[in-house]
Scaffold this active site. Structure first.
Site, PDB file in Angstrom:
ATOM      1  N   LYS A 194     -11.073  -2.078   9.063  1.00  0.00           N
ATOM      2  CA  LYS A 194     -10.197  -2.878   9.927  1.00  0.00           C
ATOM      3  C   LYS A 194     -10.640  -2.741  11.389  1.00  0.00           C
ATOM      4  O   LYS A 194     -11.101  -3.691  11.997  1.00  0.00           O
ATOM      5  CB  LYS A 194      -8.739  -2.431   9.798  1.00  0.00           C
ATOM      6  CG  LYS A 194      -8.253  -2.215   8.379  1.00  0.00           C
ATOM      7  CD  LYS A 194      -8.047  -3.484   7.604  1.00  0.00           C
ATOM      8  CE  LYS A 194      -7.393  -3.198   6.261  1.00  0.00           C
ATOM      9  NZ  LYS A 194      -7.183  -4.395   5.449  1.00  0.00           N
TER      10      LYS A 194
ATOM     11  N   ASP B  33      -0.751   6.778   6.738  1.00  0.00           N
ATOM     12  CA  ASP B  33      -1.834   5.854   6.418  1.00  0.00           C
ATOM     13  C   ASP B  33      -1.922   4.870   7.583  1.00  0.00           C
ATOM     14  O   ASP B  33      -1.051   4.034   7.770  1.00  0.00           O
ATOM     15  CB  ASP B  33      -1.517   5.124   5.108  1.00  0.00           C
ATOM     16  CG  ASP B  33      -2.541   4.040   4.761  1.00  0.00           C
ATOM     17  OD1 ASP B  33      -3.502   3.846   5.540  1.00  0.00           O
ATOM     18  OD2 ASP B  33      -2.364   3.386   3.715  1.00  0.00           O
TER      19      ASP B  33
ATOM     20  N   TRP C 295       0.826  -1.213   0.000  1.00  0.00           N
ATOM     21  CA  TRP C 295       0.000   0.000   0.000  1.00  0.00           C
ATOM     22  C   TRP C 295       0.857   1.257   0.000  1.00  0.00           C
ATOM     23  O   TRP C 295       0.499   2.262  -0.622  1.00  0.00           O
ATOM     24  CB  TRP C 295      -0.975  -0.033   1.172  1.00  0.00           C
ATOM     25  CG  TRP C 295      -1.790  -1.293   1.145  1.00  0.00           C
ATOM     26  CD1 TRP C 295      -1.813  -2.306   2.060  1.00  0.00           C
ATOM     27  CD2 TRP C 295      -2.676  -1.716   0.092  1.00  0.00           C
ATOM     28  NE1 TRP C 295      -2.644  -3.315   1.658  1.00  0.00           N
ATOM     29  CE2 TRP C 295      -3.186  -2.983   0.453  1.00  0.00           C
ATOM     30  CE3 TRP C 295      -3.081  -1.143  -1.115  1.00  0.00           C
ATOM     31  CZ2 TRP C 295      -4.078  -3.687  -0.348  1.00  0.00           C
ATOM     32  CZ3 TRP C 295      -3.966  -1.842  -1.925  1.00  0.00           C
ATOM     33  CH2 TRP C 295      -4.457  -3.101  -1.540  1.00  0.00           C
TER      34      TRP C 295
END
Length: 356
Positions: A193, A169, A102
């Site tokens: 999440k 992030d 990511w």
């Protein structure tokens, strides 16, 4: 049979959140209407959005410190684009730490907007550790890092001290551990999440860093526009925001981030201790960088895979298979996963040892 959900995301949420959400789908606030059909401009939902934004700042300890919380759509992947659009100066550059899939995707998006400096990368070792020794350019518009790497099971334990705006992030570990969140100028996290179902993204940004790029930003991609419209520039993802609010309320009732951190540390310690003790397994991430959210491990002998897979599936464990980039297994231990589920997994690992 009780299921033990180790899915990396979308993932487990608190049972009471499922129950409250299910009731709201049938009848929200005794209105006779479903949360799925009410107007996002209605008094009832505006109250949801306002509380969700305020509670996010409260739990992060950022109330009254110049930050705004937004609930947007598009996932963290859209933030890969929005961050450089809103922060990278037209004649400037940005600095990135490459610690996984990511982070790499965020770097690719930033390159569309200007010079993108990768200060360090662990790609050559299949992202099995967090790089430690690197220099952040003093003239960078911002420095971007990814706090937790879901696929590779690594986590940043301490963040660099820098005079440039710090962007993170936190999609897979936000609200999971105590951090001085005021060291960051912008935080973003996909909900799926630790916060809610897929469909919304939390962005927490210090207002003073915005509006300095020298470029014209389309309204839909402009943080300042979303702040001015209080996350209502267009129709927000109503249900995911509501479920996220319920999850944040659950976390506050539990005792906040400090309380959940103790639980998360106990879960991680229990599982990693077994990985290190049991000769049939081996971890894939450097020990000092192991994630408390995503434990990645392999069988020492792949010949035991069929037996182990049958054991954990029979125990009601779900979502344990590792990502193809690493292979083996990945146990995602997000906030809502009870320690009892980790005890079941450890028992299965010990059972395999007895059978071999």
């Amino acid at each position: 049979m009780k299921k033990h959900n180790y899915s990396a995301g979308p993932c487990i949420l608190p049972q009471e959140v499922f129950q409250q959400s299910a009731q709201a789908i049938l009848d929200f606030n005794n209105s006779g209407l479903s949360i799925l059909e009410i107007s996002h401009r209605s008094k009832d939902f505006v109250a949801v959005m306002d509380e969700a934004r305020a509670l996010a700042l409260e739990l992060l300890g950022l109330e009254g410190k110049g930050y705004q919380a937004l609930f947007l759509a598009g996932g963290a992947s859209l933030e890969f684009l929005m961050v450089p659009y809103n922060l990278m100066k037209t004649d400037g550059k940005a600095a990135y730490l490459d610690t996984g899939t990511w982070a790499s995707s965020a770097i690719k998006e930033a390159k569309h907007f200007g010079e993108t400096v990768v200060v360090a990368s662990s790609k050559s070792e299949n992202y099995n550790h967090i790089p430690k020794d690197y220099t952040i350019p003093a003239d960078a518009s911002y420095f971007h890092c990814t706090s937790n790497n879901t696929i590779f099971g690594t986590q940043i334990k301490s963040f660099p001290k820098t005079n440039v705006p710090l962007v993170c992030d936190m999609s897979s570990d936000i609200f999971s551990r105590v951090i001085d969140f005021s060291q960051f100028d912008l935080i973003y996290a996909g909900a799926q999440k630790n916060m809610g179902p897929a469909g919304t993204t939390l962005v927490v940004v210090k207002e003073e860093i915005l509006g300095k790029t020298g470029r014209t930003i389309p309204n839909m991609l402009d943080y300042q526009q979303h702040i001015a419209k209080e996350s209502m520039y267009n129709t927000p993802p109503v249900f995911p925001v509501y479920a996220s609010l319920l999850t944040l309320q659950w976390l506050k009732k539990l005792g906040g981030i400090a309380a959940i951190e103790k639980i998360n540390e106990a879960k991680a310690t229990l599982l990693y201790s077994e990985i290190d003790r049991n000769p049939l397994f081996k971890g894939t991430a450097a020990k000092e960088d192991r994630s408390s959210m995503n434990a990645t491990f392999l069988l020492a002998n792949e010949a035991h895979q069929e037996t182990f897979d049958a054991l954990w599936k029979a125990a009601g464990i779900s979502g344990l298979a590792g990502h193809r980039s690493v292979g083996g297994y990945r146990a995602s231990m997000y906030n809502a996963l009870p320690i009892e589920s980790v005890e079941v997994l450890v028992a299965v690992m010990q059972d395999l040892e007895k059978k071999i």
